[in-house]
Design an enzyme around this catalytic site. Structure first.
Site, PDB file in Angstrom:
ATOM      1  N   ASP A 278       0.817  -1.230   0.000  1.00  0.00           N
ATOM      2  CA  ASP A 278       0.000   0.000   0.000  1.00  0.00           C
ATOM      3  C   ASP A 278       0.843   1.269   0.000  1.00  0.00           C
ATOM      4  OD1 ASP A 278      -2.141  -1.630   0.140  1.00  0.00           O
ATOM      5  OD2 ASP A 278      -2.665  -1.183   2.226  1.00  0.00           O
TER       6      ASP A 278
HETATM    7  P1  NAP Z   1       0.827  -4.016   3.143  1.00  0.00           P
HETATM    8  O1  NAP Z   1       0.117  -3.056   2.258  1.00  0.00           O
HETATM    9  O2  NAP Z   1       0.099  -4.626   4.257  1.00  0.00           O
HETATM   10  O3  NAP Z   1       1.434  -5.163   2.184  1.00  0.00           O
HETATM   11  C1  NAP Z   1       2.267  -6.138   2.691  1.00  0.00           C
HETATM   12  C2  NAP Z   1       2.716  -7.014   1.542  1.00  0.00           C
HETATM   13  O4  NAP Z   1       3.703  -7.891   2.081  1.00  0.00           O
HETATM   14  C3  NAP Z   1       1.603  -7.877   0.982  1.00  0.00           C
HETATM   15  O5  NAP Z   1       1.280  -7.476  -0.321  1.00  0.00           O
HETATM   16  C4  NAP Z   1       2.177  -9.316   1.017  1.00  0.00           C
HETATM   17  O6  NAP Z   1       2.065  -9.897  -0.276  1.00  0.00           O
HETATM   18  C5  NAP Z   1       3.637  -9.112   1.400  1.00  0.00           C
HETATM   19  N1  NAP Z   1       4.118 -10.136   2.338  1.00  0.00           N
HETATM   20  C6  NAP Z   1       3.504 -10.634   3.429  1.00  0.00           C
HETATM   21  N2  NAP Z   1       4.265 -11.543   4.027  1.00  0.00           N
HETATM   22  C7  NAP Z   1       5.403 -11.635   3.306  1.00  0.00           C
HETATM   23  C8  NAP Z   1       6.577 -12.406   3.417  1.00  0.00           C
HETATM   24  N3  NAP Z   1       6.738 -13.310   4.389  1.00  0.00           N
HETATM   25  N4  NAP Z   1       7.548 -12.244   2.491  1.00  0.00           N
HETATM   26  C9  NAP Z   1       7.391 -11.370   1.469  1.00  0.00           C
HETATM   27  N5  NAP Z   1       6.312 -10.592   1.316  1.00  0.00           N
HETATM   28  C10 NAP Z   1       5.322 -10.726   2.225  1.00  0.00           C
HETATM   29  O7  NAP Z   1       2.139  -3.362   3.768  1.00  0.00           O
HETATM   30  P2  NAP Z   1       2.673  -1.856   3.787  1.00  0.00           P
HETATM   31  O8  NAP Z   1       3.000  -1.394   2.408  1.00  0.00           O
HETATM   32  O9  NAP Z   1       3.730  -1.818   4.828  1.00  0.00           O
HETATM   33  O10 NAP Z   1       1.437  -0.976   4.230  1.00  0.00           O
HETATM   34  C11 NAP Z   1       0.966  -0.965   5.554  1.00  0.00           C
HETATM   35  C12 NAP Z   1      -0.534  -0.869   5.548  1.00  0.00           C
HETATM   36  O11 NAP Z   1      -1.002  -1.093   6.882  1.00  0.00           O
HETATM   37  C13 NAP Z   1      -1.029   0.490   5.098  1.00  0.00           C
HETATM   38  O12 NAP Z   1      -2.239   0.367   4.373  1.00  0.00           O
HETATM   39  C14 NAP Z   1      -1.315   1.182   6.414  1.00  0.00           C
HETATM   40  O13 NAP Z   1      -2.281   2.201   6.307  1.00  0.00           O
HETATM   41  C15 NAP Z   1      -1.810   0.014   7.254  1.00  0.00           C
HETATM   42  N6  NAP Z   1      -1.669   0.261   8.716  1.00  0.00           N
HETATM   43  C16 NAP Z   1      -0.492   0.676   9.219  1.00  0.00           C
HETATM   44  C17 NAP Z   1      -0.363   0.950  10.566  1.00  0.00           C
HETATM   45  C18 NAP Z   1       0.917   1.459  11.160  1.00  0.00           C
HETATM   46  O14 NAP Z   1       0.878   2.062  12.226  1.00  0.00           O
HETATM   47  N7  NAP Z   1       2.050   1.208  10.523  1.00  0.00           N
HETATM   48  C19 NAP Z   1      -1.451   0.737  11.405  1.00  0.00           C
HETATM   49  C20 NAP Z   1      -2.642   0.247  10.864  1.00  0.00           C
HETATM   50  C21 NAP Z   1      -2.728   0.006   9.503  1.00  0.00           C
HETATM   51  P3  NAP Z   1       2.087 -11.490  -0.451  1.00  0.00           P
HETATM   52  O15 NAP Z   1       0.974 -12.030   0.368  1.00  0.00           O
HETATM   53  O16 NAP Z   1       1.918 -11.711  -1.931  1.00  0.00           O
HETATM   54  O17 NAP Z   1       3.433 -11.954   0.027  1.00  0.00           O
END
Ligand code: NAP
Length: 456
Positions: free
Chosen positions: A384
């Protein structure tokens, strides 16, 4: 003795402020936590010397048991389980504030002002402890993580909290005289705690960190109010500091995720949507061998970690890779998005754990100015936070400021398969001509890249 205790309280307040300032920078954050911890230990210690303290036989073992459980749990907790630990510890703070309120309220002879303050603190503390328990259970996977919704949910929630507050006002107006206090205080506590449970149920497990941050702020406010009620200035100041810092963090997180805090409070937050949008282009796989060659012949490499790095526990391999690239004279930096992962500072904590030097980390704005000169951006389990769909009106992510990885010359994405990000939508970046996909667990993929790099 009372003067010395007040003086020490003032000194602990100064130490809390110094601790908080130092926590504002990752380079000094550890010492900030130490300052705040020592200040807290002094605050607790000096309380034993305040005249009139009774029930030592109960207090001392309780402090000892709590300290042992807290120490052991904090040492054992895995970094990925940190959000639920924060949730439950925060809940305990709120529970302590509510307990003080309950004791103050059943005491005779309190002024209306004190009763009002204690009631206000109790409402906030009750909502916070109940919500924190739900947050803990969801994040721990002990109850369904999905949002729990039912017909007229918000109206029901509102009615419950309104009746709870009504009983609080009844107690304030009639106290122990017209209505025996138990008859008004019991429904007051039951209903406001019940509202806390209900308020947290519609929030999805993955959205809990924002809510936990909000509860953290609420706990601070509840502690501050109870500090007023019992004239303990250390509690007032510590509560205000936590309340202010928690509020700023909540707003910053909500802002970085492009959501409104009002929507969180209404309980309408956290329902991830899927959308019917077709993305042009195709996904182009790449081998670890080719990735190693691309990296080896780059001048500048950006490493963009996300939730996948945390879930694969790949931070140590990331550090090894960045060390290897730097030793080859390649410029490396880490692009850190404020909400990458699942808790504030998630990437910073993991990279610090692996010993990545802090000066290699760039925040979103700094990184976005640099991407155009980057030869290869290595996206490790981020989705994301690098999704250009955030620039397209009508998508779930619209408006969320992202890392402009698509501006770099080449992009390599490490992920296991076709899994979507937290927002549940397709990522346009993955389909671009300049992007190649290295499929597999991030830790294993990094190991393979490192092996291939050693051969070059
Ligand atoms: P993300 O959008 O959650 O995407 C994570 C990606 O990691 C997935 O597409 C997944 O694809 C891949 N993945 C998962 N396990 C894996 C592994 N073992 N090895 C390789 N790839 C792996 O992550 P992000 O870009 O960090 O975004 C964070 C999201 O969380 C945002 O939407 C944010 O708003 C939300 N959020 C963040 C917080 C905060 O405080 N940081 C709090 C609440 C919500 P595959 O399944 O294909 O591997």
């Amino acid at each position: 003795m009372i003067d010395i205790s007040q003086l020490i309280y003032v000194l602990t307040i100064v130490a809390f402020v110094i601790g908080l300032i130092r926590m504002g920078n990752p380079a000094t954050a550890r010492s900030g936590i130490l300052w705040a911890g020592i200040a807290m230990a002094f605050s607790i210690g000096i309380t034993f010397f305040v005249p009139g303290l009774s029930n030592l036989i109960l207090i001392l073992p309780a402090v000892l048991i709590g300290a042992i459980i807290g120490f052991v749990a904090a040492r054992r907790v895995a970094i990925v389980n940190m959000p639920q630990m924060v949730a439950i510890y925060n809940g305990m703070g709120a529970g302590a504030a509510s307990t003080i309120a309950a004791i103050e309220l059943i005491k005779l002879g309190n002024s209306s002002f004190n009763i009002t303050i204690a009631l206000a603190g109790a409402i906030i503390g009750n909502v916070s402890i109940a919500g924190s328990v739900i947050a803990f259970l969801k994040l721990q996977g002990w109850i369904r993580q999905k949002p729990v919704t039912f017909f007229l949910q918000q109206a029901v929630n509102l009615i419950i909290v309104a009746i709870g507050v009504f009983f609080g006002i009844l107690f304030l107006l009639h106290g122990n005289f017209l209505i025996p206090y138990t008859s008004a205080l019991i429904p007051f506590f039951v209903l406001t705690i019940g509202y806390g449970f209900l308020m947290a149920l519609p929030i999805g497990g993955a959205d809990m960190p924002v809510l936990i941050s909000l509860y953290n702020a609420m706990t601070g406010i509840a502690v501050g109010l109870e500090g007023f009620a019992i004239s303990n200035y250390a509690m007032v100041v510590a509560g205000i500091l936590v309340g202010a810092a928690g509020t700023i963090l909540t707003l910053a997180m909500a802002n970085a995720m492009n959501r409104s805090v009002g929507a969180i409070l209404a309980g309408g937050f956290g329902k991830t949507q899927s959308e019917d949008r077709t993305v042009s282009g195709n996904l182009k796989p790449i081998s670890s061998e080719d990735v190693a060659v691309m990296l080896a012949y780059s001048s500048t490499v950006a490493i963009v970690p996300g939730f996948g790095m945390a879930s694969a526990q790949a931070q140590f391999k990331v550090r090894d890779l960045s060390d290897m690239l730097i030793s080859r004279g390649i410029k490396v930096f880490f692009a850190i998005h404020p909400v990458a992962g699942r808790m504030p500072g998630h990437m910073n904590v993991l990279l610090a754990e692996a010993g990545v030097p802090y000066d290699l980390l760039q925040d979103r704005d700094e990184a976005n100015r640099a991407f155009q000169d980057v030869d290869v951006s290595l996206v490790i389990g981020a989705n994301d936070v690098v999704n250009p769909a955030a620039r397209i009106q009508g998508t779930t992510l619209y408006g969320m400021p992202i890392l402009d990885v698509d501006k770099s010359k080449n992009v390599i994405v490490l992920k296991r398969g076709a899994g979507k990000g937290f927002a549940g939508i397709e990522n346009d970046l993955f389909y671009m001509d300049k992007t190649k996909m290295l499929y597999g667990d991030a830790q294993e993929s990094l190991s393979k890249i490192i092996q291939e790099l050693k051969k070059l």
